[in-house]
Scaffold this motif. Structure first.
Motif, mmCIF file in Angstrom:
data_model
loop_
_atom_site.group_PDB
_atom_site.id
_atom_site.type_symbol
_atom_site.label_atom_id
_atom_site.label_comp_id
_atom_site.label_asym_id
_atom_site.label_seq_id
_atom_site.Cartn_x
_atom_site.Cartn_y
_atom_site.Cartn_z
ATOM 1 N N ALA A 259 1.108 -0.908 -0.049
ATOM 2 C CA ALA A 259 0.033 -0.332 0.214
ATOM 3 C C ALA A 259 0.992 1.085 -0.340
ATOM 4 N N ALA A 260 0.619 2.111 -0.792
ATOM 5 C CA ALA A 260 1.499 3.264 -1.137
ATOM 6 C C ALA A 260 0.479 5.267 -0.861
ATOM 7 N N VAL A 261 1.666 5.205 0.366
ATOM 8 C CA VAL A 261 0.928 6.486 0.723
ATOM 9 C C VAL A 261 1.760 8.044 -0.578
ATOM 10 N N TYR B 93 -5.644 -1.863 2.533
ATOM 11 C CA TYR B 93 -6.106 -0.598 2.447
ATOM 12 C C TYR B 93 -5.149 0.483 2.153
ATOM 13 N N ALA B 94 -4.966 1.294 1.288
ATOM 14 C CA ALA B 94 -4.442 2.290 1.292
ATOM 15 C C ALA B 94 -4.544 4.330 1.254
ATOM 16 N N SER B 95 -4.908 4.904 2.167
ATOM 17 C CA SER B 95 -5.957 5.567 2.404
ATOM 18 C C SER B 95 -4.754 7.171 2.324
ATOM 19 N N ALA B 96 -5.828 8.050 2.143
ATOM 20 C CA ALA B 96 -5.453 9.531 1.496
ATOM 21 C C ALA B 96 -4.326 9.682 2.984
ATOM 22 N N SER B 97 -3.230 10.912 2.769
ATOM 23 C CA SER B 97 -2.297 10.808 3.722
ATOM 24 C C SER B 97 -2.568 12.635 4.306
ATOM 25 N N VAL B 98 -1.517 13.188 4.921
ATOM 26 C CA VAL B 98 -1.638 14.609 4.955
ATOM 27 C C VAL B 98 -1.773 15.828 4.068
ATOM 28 N N GLY B 99 -1.060 15.483 3.065
ATOM 29 C CA GLY B 99 -1.497 17.178 1.838
ATOM 30 C C GLY B 99 -2.563 17.050 1.452
ATOM 31 N N ARG C 106 0.800 6.809 11.375
ATOM 32 C CA ARG C 106 -0.298 7.436 10.747
ATOM 33 C C ARG C 106 0.501 9.336 10.633
ATOM 34 N N PHE C 107 -0.150 10.382 10.144
ATOM 35 C CA PHE C 107 0.304 11.849 10.458
ATOM 36 C C PHE C 107 1.841 11.977 10.110
ATOM 37 N N SER C 108 2.615 10.804 9.033
ATOM 38 C CA SER C 108 3.814 11.190 8.844
ATOM 39 C C SER C 108 3.870 12.079 7.556
ATOM 40 N N LYS C 109 5.331 13.304 7.409
ATOM 41 C CA LYS C 109 5.046 14.327 6.792
ATOM 42 C C LYS C 109 6.057 13.338 5.886
ATOM 43 N N GLU C 110 6.184 12.203 5.430
ATOM 44 C CA GLU C 110 6.682 11.386 4.891
ATOM 45 C C GLU C 110 6.129 10.531 4.137
ATOM 46 N N ARG C 111 5.860 10.329 2.502
ATOM 47 C CA ARG C 111 5.723 9.185 1.940
ATOM 48 C C ARG C 111 5.792 8.021 2.586
ATOM 49 N N GLN C 112 4.923 6.873 2.313
ATOM 50 C CA GLN C 112 4.937 5.746 2.789
ATOM 51 C C GLN C 112 4.561 5.173 1.601
ATOM 52 N N LEU C 113 5.657 3.761 2.182
ATOM 53 C CA LEU C 113 5.279 1.768 1.312
ATOM 54 C C LEU C 113 5.258 1.548 3.084
ATOM 55 N N ILE C 114 4.360 0.551 2.696
ATOM 56 C CA ILE C 114 4.534 -0.739 3.373
ATOM 57 C C ILE C 114 3.929 -2.213 2.445
ATOM 58 N N VAL C 115 4.842 -2.969 3.575
ATOM 59 C CA VAL C 115 5.197 -4.484 1.566
ATOM 60 C C VAL C 115 5.140 -5.547 2.802
ATOM 61 N N ALA C 116 4.273 -6.420 2.252
ATOM 62 C CA ALA C 116 4.010 -8.197 2.960
ATOM 63 C C ALA C 116 3.576 -9.031 2.290
#
Length: 645
Positions: A9-11, A224-230, A256-266
């Motif tokens: 999931a990419a944020v 599940y990928a959800s919209a970021s603080v942007g 949550r609330f990270s200013k950096e983009r994220q990629l969670i992998v499994a």
């Protein structure tokens, strides 16, 4: 490999209505995911435009820019071996739809519009978008490609077994019967949810529960990928809360609330999901009762790859929760199941006593603790428990003293009956040399002990409580019609790794006096042994079970994946090597895996005639319950595969 597929999931860090910036973020994250070996990737809802564009969704420049950005993403991913789900507003049939577009190697596989549009509280989606139910077209032309559109699409791999992907979008999950429920029954094993779920106090807890439960309800991997603080903070705040769940278990979760983009992998296990669905015969029952919608299948191909690392937590002790709170809750549940089962049997049979052989080992200790609590539960004196210690040729002072001291500490009736004279007489009767310490020598003692317990139970109108555990039953590490037999086996559903934990749980939190606690802790520290061979020259245990059959933590690991999921020897070996990499070498794991399979098949005849006992977890080997295997089944298929590893 072994039907494991890497998902993510990419944020991205979005800018509202800046499609150029957003597209650069998306492409950059796709490259990052590709470098990590990801094969299925999902981005948040309306990620190309951002979710919070509001009335800008009425603007043709924004809609056109989104399509141009999609074309750019398609062009940049022509050589990327991945299924990618990105979202944007799409005009069709005189309406605008909130859509997810599924891409693979520069091709649009299909378009899935959102079905349930929230139009309450802070949400006004019906102002801008139409539901998939309002769609007229079955196909549209987008970016020069004529492609299927609808909420009836399932994307299925032609070369990766059990990989079928379904899409639902944000609010779809919150409906009473989410589209993913039907998609799963239609064959989807992986559900992607591009979402834009704003934050409220504690909402993330409900959201996590919702995703986890839906993955369990659908027996699927749920990404599940959800919209970021942007996103716009004009009235709402988004946190980028994203998750990967598999059949109710949370594998990965974003910060949550990270200013950096994220990629969670499994890495999710498609075989495990498929096997669970086949085993759960109610999974497809809805079709018969209510019918299922028709789904169109869209085929694609991705390369099978073997990753250097495993993005999946393989737990060494699958029967034992790692979380202390869950562990205590699990122990309490199991202990109560055991004592309730025994109490019911005690009352039903109108027995006057419970007869237990006490060796000073782990299994008989747990059975005695259960019996004591069962007596407390039904309000009878613990003196109705007859604990019998039966010293033999292998009994050590340590185990003997622990047995006697524990019985005294728990306030039960105690008896000591040596089996030496009776065993010697039996050796004489069958003309066996007492100096030959073979299986006859050992089993004579085990059967003599069982005879004593059974006859004593007859004399005292008692019920013989069995002490053997699930791991011993799996290995056949019991004397047929000896310790294998009882009138109620309270430990028959408890694996050895959990027996140890349960005894420790009672020692630490069982409201025992200090003396009883000290005895239990010493029992926990004593090597597991049937004590059927004479002690060594120092009077210490000379017959250690794990030196003979192998480490119980390995055998419980094998048992879990063989019986619970039906995995192949190769896959179990692969998992074991990952789980025990810093504990056992490949050669040691393979040695005991071979031994497990050999014993598991050879010893089924003992499991085919087990006494009653309570099921306490997902695995049980009772012939009347979870495991019905012919005693004369041939294990050649499994053994041959093990030999090739």
């Amino acid at each position: 490999m072994y039907d494991l597929i890497r998902v993510a999931a990419a944020v991205p860090n979005l800018a509202v209505a800046d499609t150029t910036y957003n597209t650069e973020e998306i492409i950059s994250l796709i490259k990052e995911a590709s470098a990590k070996g990801v094969k299925v990737l999902v981005f948040p809802e309306l990620c190309i435009s951002a979710y919070t564009c509001a009335d800008l969704f009425f603007q043709s420049p924004l809609l056109n820019a989104c399509v141009s950005s999609l074309a750019n993403i398609i062009d940049k991913t022509q050589t990327v071996d991945m299924v990618i789900a990105v979202s944007l507003p799409i005009a069709c049939d005189n309406q605008t739809f909130n859509c997810t577009v599924v891409l693979n190697k520069g091709k649009i596989l299909g378009i899935v519009p959102k079905t349930y549009l929230p139009n309450y509280n802070e949400f006004y989606e019906e102002r801008w978008f139409s539901s998939s139910a309002d769609l007229v077209s079955k196909e549209i032309t987008l970016c020069g490609q004529t492609v299927p559109i609808g909420n009836d699409l399932i994307f299925t791999s032609q070369n990766v077994p059990n990989l079928s992907i379904g899409i639902e979008i944000c609010e779809d999950l919150w409906a009473p019967i989410p589209p993913s429920s039907y998609l799963a029954m239609g064959g989807a094993t992986v559900i992607l949810n591009p979402s834009a779920s704003n934050e409220l106090a504690t909402k993330h807890e409900y959201r996590r529960s919702l995703v986890s439960h839906q993955s369990a309800n659908t027996i699927s991997a749920y990404i599940y990928a959800s919209a970021s603080v942007g996103e716009s903070t004009q009235d709402l705040v988004f946190s980028g809360h994203s998750m990967i769940c598999e059949n109710g278990s949370l594998f990965k979760e974003s910060k949550r609330f990270s200013k950096e983009r994220q990629l969670i992998v499994a890495d999710v296990d498609l075989e495990q999901l498929a096997n669970d669905r086949k085993k759960n015969t109610t999974f497809m029952a809805h079709k018969k009762a209510f019918g299922l919608p028709y789904f169109r299948t869209i085929y694609f191909e991705i390369e099978k790859t073997i990753n250097d690392t495993l993005e999946r937590n393989i737990i060494r002790k699958p029967f034992v929760p790692k979380d202390d709170h869950k562990l205590n809750e699990r122990c309490s549940d199991i202990f109560n199941i055991q004592l309730s089962g025994l109490a019911k049997r005690f009352v039903h049979t109108h027995a006057k006593s419970l007869v237990i052989g006490i060796s000073g080992g782990l299994d008989s200790t747990l059975a005695l603790l259960v019996a004591a609590k069962a007596c407390d539960y039904i309000g009878v004196s613990r003196k109705s428990i007859i604990g019998v210690t039966m010293p033999g040729f292998g009994t050590t002072d340590r185990t003997y003293n622990n047995a006697v001291n524990l019985m005294n500490a728990l306030g039960i009736t105690t008896k000591e009956i040596s089996i030496k004279a009776a065993s010697l007489q039996h050796f004489k009767d069958i003309d066996h040399n007492v100096n030959i310490h073979n299986v006859t020598y050992e089993n004579t003692q085990a059967r003599e002990r069982t005879q004593i317990l059974m006859d004593l139970a007859n004399k005292e109108n008692g019920l013989v409580v069995g002490t053997g555990d699930l791991s011993e039953l799996a290995l056949g590490w019991a004397t047929y019609n000896g310790d294998h037999m009882s009138m109620y086996g309270v430990n028959s559903g408890v694996p050895k790794t959990l027996v140890r934990v349960l005894v420790n749980y009672v020692a630490i939190s069982g409201n025992l006096d200090e003396a009883s606690k000290t005895i239990l802790l010493d029992i926990l520290d004593t090597p597991v042994s049937p004590e059927l061979l004479p002690p060594d020259k120092n009077g210490e245990i000379n017959q250690k079970t794990e030196d003979i059959v192998g480490p119980y933590e390995l055998h419980d690991f094998f048992l879990y994946y063989i019986v619970r999921f039906g995995f192949s020897p190769g896959k179990i070996m692969y998992f074991a090597e990952n789980a025990f990499a810093d504990v056992y070498s490949k050669e040691i794991i393979l040695k005991w895996l071979k031994n497990f399979y050999r014993r598991f098949f050879n010893q089924q005849f003992k499991r085919s005639c087990l006494p009653d006992g309570p099921k306490v977890g997902t695995i049980n080997l009772s012939p009347r319950g979870d495991w019905r295997m012919p005693s004369d089944a041939i294990g050649k298929i499994w053994i041959d595969e093990v030999e090739k590893l």
